[in-house]
Design an enzyme around this catalytic site. Structure first.
Site, PDB file in Angstrom:
ATOM      1  N   LYS A 209      77.722  26.358  26.144  1.00  0.00           N
ATOM      2  CA  LYS A 209      77.358  25.817  27.449  1.00  0.00           C
ATOM      3  C   LYS A 209      76.560  24.525  27.307  1.00  0.00           C
ATOM      4  O   LYS A 209      76.833  23.527  27.970  1.00  0.00           O
ATOM      5  CB  LYS A 209      76.564  26.865  28.233  1.00  0.00           C
ATOM      6  CG  LYS A 209      76.257  26.462  29.665  1.00  0.00           C
ATOM      7  CD  LYS A 209      75.592  27.621  30.397  1.00  0.00           C
ATOM      8  CE  LYS A 209      75.218  27.227  31.819  1.00  0.00           C
ATOM      9  NZ  LYS A 209      74.572  28.347  32.550  1.00  0.00           N
ATOM     10  N   GLU A 215      73.718  27.582  15.849  1.00  0.00           N
ATOM     11  CA  GLU A 215      74.730  28.296  15.087  1.00  0.00           C
ATOM     12  C   GLU A 215      76.131  27.751  15.351  1.00  0.00           C
ATOM     13  O   GLU A 215      76.930  27.550  14.427  1.00  0.00           O
ATOM     14  CB  GLU A 215      74.687  29.793  15.423  1.00  0.00           C
ATOM     15  CG  GLU A 215      73.378  30.475  15.083  1.00  0.00           C
ATOM     16  CD  GLU A 215      72.374  30.445  16.222  1.00  0.00           C
ATOM     17  OE1 GLU A 215      71.450  31.280  16.208  1.00  0.00           O
ATOM     18  OE2 GLU A 215      72.513  29.592  17.129  1.00  0.00           O
ATOM     19  N   GLY A 269      75.799  32.598  30.285  1.00  0.00           N
ATOM     20  CA  GLY A 269      76.625  32.813  29.105  1.00  0.00           C
ATOM     21  C   GLY A 269      77.224  34.199  29.024  1.00  0.00           C
ATOM     22  O   GLY A 269      78.411  34.366  28.726  1.00  0.00           O
ATOM     23  N   ARG A 270      76.427  35.233  29.299  1.00  0.00           N
ATOM     24  CA  ARG A 270      76.927  36.601  29.161  1.00  0.00           C
ATOM     25  C   ARG A 270      77.835  37.008  30.319  1.00  0.00           C
ATOM     26  O   ARG A 270      78.377  38.110  30.320  1.00  0.00           O
ATOM     27  CB  ARG A 270      75.755  37.564  29.016  1.00  0.00           C
ATOM     28  CG  ARG A 270      74.732  37.501  30.137  1.00  0.00           C
ATOM     29  CD  ARG A 270      73.456  38.245  29.736  1.00  0.00           C
ATOM     30  NE  ARG A 270      72.393  38.128  30.718  1.00  0.00           N
ATOM     31  CZ  ARG A 270      71.551  37.096  30.796  1.00  0.00           C
ATOM     32  NH1 ARG A 270      71.671  36.072  29.962  1.00  0.00           N
ATOM     33  NH2 ARG A 270      70.588  37.069  31.690  1.00  0.00           N
ATOM     34  N   GLU A 355      69.825  41.451  27.465  1.00  0.00           N
ATOM     35  CA  GLU A 355      69.447  40.070  27.759  1.00  0.00           C
ATOM     36  C   GLU A 355      69.188  39.890  29.249  1.00  0.00           C
ATOM     37  O   GLU A 355      68.390  39.040  29.648  1.00  0.00           O
ATOM     38  CB  GLU A 355      70.543  39.105  27.288  1.00  0.00           C
ATOM     39  CG  GLU A 355      70.079  37.654  27.193  1.00  0.00           C
ATOM     40  CD  GLU A 355      71.052  36.787  26.417  1.00  0.00           C
ATOM     41  OE1 GLU A 355      70.937  36.720  25.178  1.00  0.00           O
ATOM     42  OE2 GLU A 355      71.940  36.174  27.049  1.00  0.00           O
ATOM     43  N   HIS A 386      80.439  61.352  13.206  1.00  0.00           N
ATOM     44  CA  HIS A 386      80.112  61.595  11.807  1.00  0.00           C
ATOM     45  C   HIS A 386      79.017  60.654  11.324  1.00  0.00           C
ATOM     46  O   HIS A 386      78.836  60.467  10.124  1.00  0.00           O
ATOM     47  CB  HIS A 386      81.369  61.448  10.946  1.00  0.00           C
ATOM     48  CG  HIS A 386      82.424  62.455  11.287  1.00  0.00           C
ATOM     49  ND1 HIS A 386      82.502  63.681  10.649  1.00  0.00           N
ATOM     50  CD2 HIS A 386      83.415  62.444  12.221  1.00  0.00           C
ATOM     51  CE1 HIS A 386      83.512  64.370  11.171  1.00  0.00           C
ATOM     52  NE2 HIS A 386      84.077  63.643  12.124  1.00  0.00           N
ATOM     53  N   LYS A 497      65.102  30.062  19.959  1.00  0.00           N
ATOM     54  CA  LYS A 497      65.840  28.827  19.710  1.00  0.00           C
ATOM     55  C   LYS A 497      64.891  27.665  19.447  1.00  0.00           C
ATOM     56  O   LYS A 497      65.135  26.815  18.585  1.00  0.00           O
ATOM     57  CB  LYS A 497      66.725  28.493  20.922  1.00  0.00           C
ATOM     58  CG  LYS A 497      67.926  29.402  21.109  1.00  0.00           C
ATOM     59  CD  LYS A 497      68.714  28.940  22.331  1.00  0.00           C
ATOM     60  CE  LYS A 497      69.918  29.807  22.594  1.00  0.00           C
ATOM     61  NZ  LYS A 497      70.666  29.355  23.796  1.00  0.00           N
TER      62      LYS A 497
END
Length: 530
Positions: A209, A215, A269-270, A355, A386, A497
């Site tokens: 965005k 990253e 973003g999410r 978030e 398991h 950040k």
């Protein structure tokens, strides 16, 4: 800890507190089933093939009535209407949150700040469709004039988790170039993905965005260098596209203007997979299936807006979440998809939920309730059985579970295994409810009465997947309104950040004096090892 918020002073909240104490003092979950032969009918909801069964939650008709009163006291429906109408519900950033407009089927205008955003959305979608078709049909080619065989999506967080989940879930619908995802700044992630790819026939889509995410930009630079060795510096640009709200930065990086697709500030973003962030999906599955995904989400949007609270799946799912978090004080919830194709659902919901609602400060300067977003975790069944189901059945902490399963597999040849998978799902929720009985050794005893919700639908299709994800989006929003937090900002993320640049200098033994002794010590140890 913050002081008590206004919602905790309401009659509904105090009544729920008293009711919860009485309920657990007089009834177990097993007793509630024994006393009500129609309990499943009374505490399950359905939207077409989608069933939400919350009968295995410790509640009664009185509980539901009080929870509905709580929603009314919190103004959930009014806040929902404000969300859809474009009001600035993201008050810390003074802007709306209009991800729902991205999947709207309405032909009506939606004016935000004197601009009809529906016109902008349709124009953006037309550009995305045209670009995806040209990639899929081989009309837009790589340096060697050959069609692209592989698309690598570079992003992180919301620019990665949503598209990755959908791409994996809709694997049966892929008929375009192969799709890959790179998110981790650890260079081995990039190296592992591109190890078998032909750089001359690979397209990278950089999704950010702000187009400043550390990253993502680091991985984009790796992609640029990898391509340059094969196609030369002058032709690298032919292998890049971008989805961003900062087109100038994307252009400065080297992406051609015609390959930059715009995001808007009012898309978090999410919540962004419905936007240009979904371009890799559009290329992989094609226009029809991508828009079926949007249609499924829009179907849930309409239900959320129109259905009465007692019949409203997102509202009731959110209210049960509040019931567990605030009145039983359960600190976590486990998401358990009984589908290998939905294996990324827990990670996607971790970001969506934590978030959005992992906050202490309330919206608009108000104080939040004492306990907001729970820790979300989970994995696919039956693998999880398991791994950590031992704790779910016999651990000292009660963990509300959310089972998600589909009735049919895409391949009839897999029906025998799928039947066993579904039996596992039903068996686990039953075991959590009933536990063990009789005079048995303590180490074999399972107390039962452990709550779970089950979501069942027919099959994973673009439509049903869109509907499921919108259900979870709206559940998150409902909880945020009651807790008094802003579901659409993430200032805790921004803090981390902001420190990255400082720590890069510390790694080089610069600017280290102002850091705490632990950070100094760790940096010094790493410098020695490197």
């Amino acid at each position: 800890m913050f002081t008590t918020s206004g919602i905790e002073q309401t009659h509904a909240w105090k009544e729920l507190q008293a009711h919860q104490r009485t309920l657990i003092g007089t009834h177990t979950l097993r007793q509630l089933f024994a006393e009500d032969s129609a309990r499943f009918d009374n505490f399950s909801l359905q939207l077409d093939d989608l069933l939400m069964d919350f009968s295995k939650v410790c509640l009664t008709a009185k509980t539901v009535s009080l929870l509905i009163q709580l929603a009314q006291a919190a103004g959930v429906e009014a806040r929902r209407d404000a969300l859809f109408s474009g009001d600035a519900v993201n008050d810390s950033e003074d802007r709306p949150a209009l991800h729902t407009a991205l999947r709207s089927q309405s032909k009506s205008s939606l004016i935000v700040g004197s601009i009809d955003i529906m016109t902008a959305i349709r124009q953006s979608q037309a550009r995305l469709i045209d670009f995806a078709k040209r990639i899929r049909h081989g009309n837009l080619t790589a340096t060697n004039e050959q069609p692209f065989t592989d698309v690598v999506s570079i992003g992180i967080g919301g620019s990665d988790l949503g598209p990755r989940l959908v791409a994996t879930a809709l694997r049966s619908y892929h008929d375009g170039p192969r799709l890959h995802f790179v998110s981790n700044i650890d260079g081995t992630h990039f190296a592992d993905i591109v190890a078998t790819l032909d750089p001359c026939r690979t397209l990278f889509i950089v999704s950010s965005k702000s187009f400043s995410t550390t990253e993502t930009l680091a991985n984009a630079e790796m992609a640029k260098n990898w391509l340059a060795h094969a196609v030369g510096d002058n032709d690298v640009w032919r292998h890049f596209a971008a989805a961003t709200a900062a087109p100038e930065k994307a252009a400065a990086f080297g992406v051609a203007r015609e390959c930059i697709f715009e995001l808007w500030g009012w898309v978090g973003g999410r919540y962004s997979l419905w936007s240009a962030i979904g371009l890799p999906l559009l290329i992989a599955v094609g226009t029809k299936h991508f828009f079926d995904l949007l249609s499924g989400a829009h179907c849930m949007d309409k239900h959320f807006c129109a259905a009465p609270v007692s019949k409203n799946l997102p509202l009731m799912l959110g209210l049960v979440g509040v019931w567990h978090r605030n009145f039983f004080r359960y600190p976590t919830r486990a998401v358990l998809p009984y589908s290998h194709r939905l294996r990324h659902l827990p990670a996607y919901l971790q970001q969506l939920d934590m978030e959005s609602n992992g906050k202490q400060a309330g919206a608009g300067g108000r104080t939040a309730v004492r306990h907001t977003g729970p820790v979300v975790w989970g994995a696919t069944g039956s693998n999880a059985q398991h791994a950590f189901f031992q704790l779910l059945h016999q651990g000292t902490d009660v963990v509300p579970c959310e089972f998600v399963a589909v009735a049919r597999s895409h391949d009839s040849a897999l029906d025998a295994n799928h039947r066993v998978l579904l039996a596992n799902c039903l068996a686990q929720s039953e075991a959590l409810l009933h536990g063990t009985s009789g005079d048995i050794e303590p180490h074999r005893r399972c107390v039962g009465g452990r709550p779970s919700i089950t979501l069942l639908f027919e099959k994973i299709t673009p439509f049903t997947l869109g509907r499921l994800l919108a259900l979870y989006e709206h559940r998150t929003f409902v909880e945020s309104v009651i807790w008094g937090v802003n579901a659409f900002d993430q200032w805790g993320v921004e803090l981390g950040k902001s420190l990255i640049g400082e720590l890069l200098t510390v790694m080089d033994d610069e600017g280290i004096a102002g850091k705490d002794s632990s950070t100094r010590g760790q940096a010094a140890h790493l410098r020695r090892l490197r």
